[in-house]
Design an enzyme around this catalytic site. Sequence first.
Site, mmCIF file in Angstrom:
data_model
loop_
_atom_site.group_PDB
_atom_site.id
_atom_site.type_symbol
_atom_site.label_atom_id
_atom_site.label_comp_id
_atom_site.label_asym_id
_atom_site.label_seq_id
_atom_site.Cartn_x
_atom_site.Cartn_y
_atom_site.Cartn_z
ATOM 1 N N SER A 176 -24.898 15.579 -34.179
ATOM 2 C CA SER A 176 -24.431 15.296 -35.513
ATOM 3 C C SER A 176 -23.032 15.314 -35.554
ATOM 4 O O SER A 176 -22.189 16.218 -34.957
ATOM 5 C CB SER A 176 -25.121 16.117 -36.623
ATOM 6 O OG SER A 176 -24.618 16.142 -37.782
ATOM 7 N N GLU A 201 -24.432 4.724 -45.017
ATOM 8 C CA GLU A 201 -24.061 6.016 -45.550
ATOM 9 C C GLU A 201 -22.534 5.757 -46.039
ATOM 10 O O GLU A 201 -21.889 6.233 -45.392
ATOM 11 C CB GLU A 201 -24.435 6.994 -44.414
ATOM 12 C CG GLU A 201 -25.911 7.466 -44.077
ATOM 13 C CD GLU A 201 -25.914 8.702 -43.448
ATOM 14 O OE1 GLU A 201 -24.884 9.344 -43.198
ATOM 15 O OE2 GLU A 201 -27.052 8.998 -43.016
ATOM 16 N N HIS A 252 -20.690 9.139 -45.861
ATOM 17 C CA HIS A 252 -20.289 9.875 -44.736
ATOM 18 C C HIS A 252 -19.014 9.404 -44.208
ATOM 19 O O HIS A 252 -18.771 8.409 -43.620
ATOM 20 C CB HIS A 252 -21.553 9.752 -43.752
ATOM 21 C CG HIS A 252 -21.360 10.356 -42.466
ATOM 22 N ND1 HIS A 252 -21.879 11.599 -42.345
ATOM 23 C CD2 HIS A 252 -20.384 9.995 -41.380
ATOM 24 C CE1 HIS A 252 -21.654 12.055 -41.009
ATOM 25 N NE2 HIS A 252 -20.515 11.150 -40.690
#
Length: 254
Positions: free
Chosen positions: A163, A224, A227
Site C-alpha cells: 500500500s 480514486e 488518493h
Amino acid sequence: MRKIIIGISVLLIMTGCMQDGQEETYEASTSKGVESGMKSKEQIEIKEKEKVTEDGKVIVHNPHAIDVVVNKERRLPEGYEPKNLIEPNVPFRAPEGHQKRNMREEAAQALEELFQAAENSGYTLVAQSGYRSVERQASIYNNNIATKGQEWTDQYSAAPGHSEHNTGLAMDITIPLEAGGFLGLEEALGDTEPGQWVAENAHKYGFVIRYPEGKSDITGYNYEPWHLRYFGKELATKIYESGLTVEEYFGYVN
C-alpha cells in the site's frame, strides 16, 4: 456545495520528461509497447538491485526514496517503517492522535501548501487518511475481504506492504458538504469543482492522482480521485505532463 461539473481535467501529453534530479536528455523508451518517462538504462539499473520473492513479487530496493513505487507486484521490505512522520496542519476527518493523520515531513509540508492554495481559490479540502502501518493495513485488508469480498478488495484495497499508505507519502482527501458531513471517498469527488481543481493543480505542490480514471488495467486499482501521492514538485509535474500513469512513467508495466 459548489455546482457539480461533469468530467475530469484533461491531462496534457508532453514529448520530453526525465526522472527527478537527473540532468540527462529525455529519450523515448518502451516497456512492452507503453511509452515510459524513464530511460531503459535507468530501468535496468533499478531492476538489477531489486529482489524477487518466491511468489514473484518484487521487493523494492529504495523504500525510503520519495520516488519509491509500490503496487500489487512491488512491495516494501519486511520491517520497513517510514522516517520523519508528522501531522500536517490541515483540516482532518480523523480522530486526534490517530496514525492516519501522519505523513512523512516533506509530504506533510507540501500538503499544507496544497490545501492553502485550494482555500485561496475558494475550495475547502479535508484530509481523511494518510499513513498506515503494515499491521493496520493488514487489518483493513482482511476486514475488507471478510465484509466485501475478494473481488471488491482487489479493486480498492492493497495487501499489507503493497500500500502507498504504508510509505507515509499518500493522503486520501475529501470535501465538506453544504448539508453537513463530508462527501467521503467517492468517485464523485472528481466531478466537483474542488476535485477538478485538485486534478489540475496537485502536481504544482508535488502530488499526483495515483489511480486515474480508466487506467485500472495498468495501476491495478479502480479510479480514486481522492488518493494523492507525493513525488515532489519537479517529478510530479513531469508525471502529470507526460499523461502517463506512475507504472507507465517508471516502466513497471507487465
